[in-house]
Design an enzyme around this catalytic site. Structure first.
Site, PDB file in Angstrom:
ATOM      1  N   SER A 152       0.816  -1.208   0.000  1.00 48.12           N
ATOM      2  CA  SER A 152       0.000   0.000   0.000  1.00 48.12           C
ATOM      3  C   SER A 152       0.859   1.271   0.000  1.00 48.12           C
ATOM      4  CB  SER A 152      -0.935  -0.062   1.212  1.00 48.12           C
ATOM      5  OG  SER A 152      -2.099   0.636   0.918  1.00 48.12           O
ATOM      6  N   LYS A 184       4.215   1.969  -2.355  1.00 49.33           N
ATOM      7  CA  LYS A 184       4.688   3.155  -3.095  1.00 49.33           C
ATOM      8  C   LYS A 184       6.126   3.437  -2.654  1.00 49.33           C
ATOM      9  CE  LYS A 184       0.165   5.396  -2.021  1.00 49.33           C
ATOM     10  NZ  LYS A 184      -0.863   4.786  -2.807  1.00 49.33           N
ATOM     11  N   TRP A 221      -9.974   0.605  -5.432  1.00 51.04           N
ATOM     12  CA  TRP A 221      -9.420   1.943  -5.124  1.00 51.04           C
ATOM     13  C   TRP A 221      -7.989   2.063  -5.664  1.00 51.04           C
ATOM     14  CZ3 TRP A 221     -10.589   6.690  -3.838  1.00 51.04           C
ATOM     15  CH2 TRP A 221      -9.763   7.486  -3.031  1.00 51.04           C
ATOM     16  N   HIS A 238      -7.666  -5.630   0.030  1.00 51.88           N
ATOM     17  CA  HIS A 238      -6.442  -4.870   0.253  1.00 51.88           C
ATOM     18  C   HIS A 238      -5.715  -5.381   1.505  1.00 51.88           C
ATOM     19  CE1 HIS A 238      -4.129  -1.136  -0.177  1.00 51.88           C
ATOM     20  NE2 HIS A 238      -4.249  -0.938   1.120  1.00 51.88           N
TER      21      HIS A 238
HETATM   22  C1  GCU Z   1      -5.330   4.920   1.490  1.00 50.44           C
HETATM   23  C2  GCU Z   1      -4.697   5.692   0.363  1.00 50.44           C
HETATM   24  C3  GCU Z   1      -3.878   4.794  -0.539  1.00 50.44           C
HETATM   25  C4  GCU Z   1      -2.900   3.977   0.278  1.00 50.44           C
HETATM   26  C5  GCU Z   1      -3.641   3.248   1.362  1.00 50.44           C
HETATM   27  C6  GCU Z   1      -2.758   2.501   2.350  1.00 50.44           C
HETATM   28  O1  GCU Z   1      -6.325   4.081   0.989  1.00 50.44           O
HETATM   29  O2  GCU Z   1      -5.700   6.355  -0.332  1.00 50.44           O
HETATM   30  O3  GCU Z   1      -3.170   5.570  -1.485  1.00 50.44           O
HETATM   31  O4  GCU Z   1      -2.186   3.095  -0.543  1.00 50.44           O
HETATM   32  O5  GCU Z   1      -4.357   4.175   2.152  1.00 50.44           O
HETATM   33  O6  GCU Z   1      -1.604   2.818   2.513  1.00 50.44           O
HETATM   34  O7  GCU Z   1      -3.295   1.615   3.021  1.00 50.44           O
END
Ligand code: GCU
Length: 427
Positions: free
Chosen positions: A266, A270, A357, A407
């Site tokens: 997540s 990144k 998402w 997720h």
């Molecule tokens: C939120 C955010 C995402 C990210 C995620 C996470 O949903 O919008 O960009 O990847 O959190 O880190 O769990």
């Protein structure tokens, strides 16, 4: 005496409230409809900014790669500094018979500089006890303290930052092992790999204002009170922390530092991509459900957008990134170029079916669009833009899967990462 609101003030406040409401109404709704994605044109990773085509590995490595890296530094994640010269490591605990004899455990503290009271990062390392030579290793940041990855009672308890109250909360004994489903320690060890974990809040707590408690201010110039528009955001800081762990691993004789995989989920996916893009010492890179600002294409209007990121998490990226909230077409890069920066090293992108998402298709197409760079460097990326079925991984030098479920980092994900590592890091 009660203060009375003068009429003029009342009107001004009412007007402001109306404006705020209108702005909210105008926020584009999240698109989850494939038919409404529309068309978009990606910047070509193999064309230099002056329009010249990149035709060989030397032109990629020597010129285009540098251009792209520079664009990600100045427009997306921000520039990061070099490590401080007085950074120190301290192995504070070690046991060669941990986990009932299955592991060597080390707990290593990283002091980012020699001053007292600066943030400290604690690395938890498990290595297979049976290993006869230095081992390849997975390195990952976690959302919670190291004591949550395993019930091992010797892991130092770590106080965590609350994102709601923006304060540190004392760790409880009862939270040991509470995130263990994302960390199959024994399985990783049995396959011959080590694991290094760090709580990301050790580098910078994850909320607006968290910067004050993290590493970024350590590098301010005299008189500086905030990062410049092209300087690192929190993702940049976390990625920088991963490179500092690599500094330590390079000196650990039990670890084969030429076979370290950086992995993240997540927002930390990144982060893993950005760390792997900048620091070629990472031999392999894995992003799990990293989505917008990670593996997913930004120009593909599906799920989260740059505007969403900049609105909800303004501390993650550099300030220049805010220019693209309503102008994604002006962004000189897209995320397939971040993936291309990892080439020719093995790269695995994992998506989850119920994680719309994060735009699984956008993550897949990004891997496809990075593939010409892999091809130029003699490696096989993903040639077909037909998405594989769920639970049918691709394992070329770029790997990809979309699994059923939501997720998260699951046992299925780790099984694929281990197989991918066996395939690409075997000696
Ligand atoms: C939120 C955010 C995402 C990210 C995620 C996470 O949903 O919008 O960009 O990847 O959190 O880190 O769990």
């Amino acid at each position: 005496m009660k203060a009375r609101l003068e009429p003029i003030r009342f009107i001004a406040i009412a007007l402001l409230a109306l404006l705020a409401l209108a702005a909210n109404v105008q926020q584009p709704a999240t698109n989850y409809d494939e038919a409404k994605v529309g068309s978009y044109r990606l910047p070509d990773p193999l064309v230099l900014q002056n329009g010249q085509a990149v035709r060989d590995a030397a032109a990629w490595q020597g010129r285009r790669r540098q251009e792209i890296l520079e664009l990600f530094k100045t427009q997306v994640y921000g520039r990061s500094p070099a490590r401080a010269a007085d950074m120190r490591f301290e192995v504070s605990e070690m046991d060669e018979h941990a986990l009932a004899g299955a592991a060597i455990r080390k707990q290593v503290s990283v002091y980012f500089n020699s001053k007292k009271d600066t943030p400290r990062m604690d690395i938890l390392i498990y290595l297979p006890a049976a290993a006869r030579r230095p081992v390849p290793l997975f390195l990952a940041l976690g959302f919670t303290g190291n004591h949550t990855i395993h019930t091992d009672p010797v892991i130092r308890l770590k106080d965590e930052w609350s994102r709601d109250t923006k304060t540190k909360v004392a760790a409880k004994e009862s939270s040991r092992g509470s995130s263990s489903s994302s960390w199959p320690v024994e399985k990783i060890l049995a396959r011959g790999y080590g694991l290094a974990a760090i709580y990301y809040g050790d580098i910078e707590p994850d909320f607006v204002g968290g910067i004050d408690y993290g590493v970024r201010p350590l590098f301010y110039q005299p008189g500086q009170t905030a990062p410049a528009a092209d300087q690192w955001g929190a993702i940049g800081a976390w990625a920088w922390g991963l490179s500092r762990v690599m500094d330590y691993l390079a000196a650990d004789r039990n670890v084969d530092s030429s076979r370290v995989t950086v992995m993240g989920h997540s927002r930390l996916g990144k982060t893993a991509l950005w760390a792997g893009a900048q620091d070629a010492r990472f031999a392999m890179v894995i992003s799990n459900d990293s989505g917008e600002g990670g593996a997913a294409l930004s120009r593909r209007n599906f799920g989260e957008t740059i505007r969403d990121l900049n609105t909800r998490f303004p501390h993650w990226f550099c300030d220049n990134y805010k220019k693209y909230s309503d102008a994604v077409d002006r962004l000189p890069v897209d995320q397939h170029m971040l993936l291309a920066l990892v080439a020719p090293r093995p790269l695995y992108i994992a998506s989850a079916q119920d994680d719309q998402w994060a735009d699984p298709r956008g993550e897949f197409l990004s891997a496809v669009a990075a593939s010409p760079v892999y091809r130029l460097l003699g490696k096989k990326g993903i040639d077909s833009d037909r998405m594989p079925s769920v639970n049918e991984p691709i394992m070329n030098t770029i790997g990809y899967h979309i699994r059923t479920g939501k997720h998260a980092v699951t046992a299925y994900d780790w099984d694929q990462f281990l197989t991918f590592a066996d395939k690409h890091l075997a000696r």
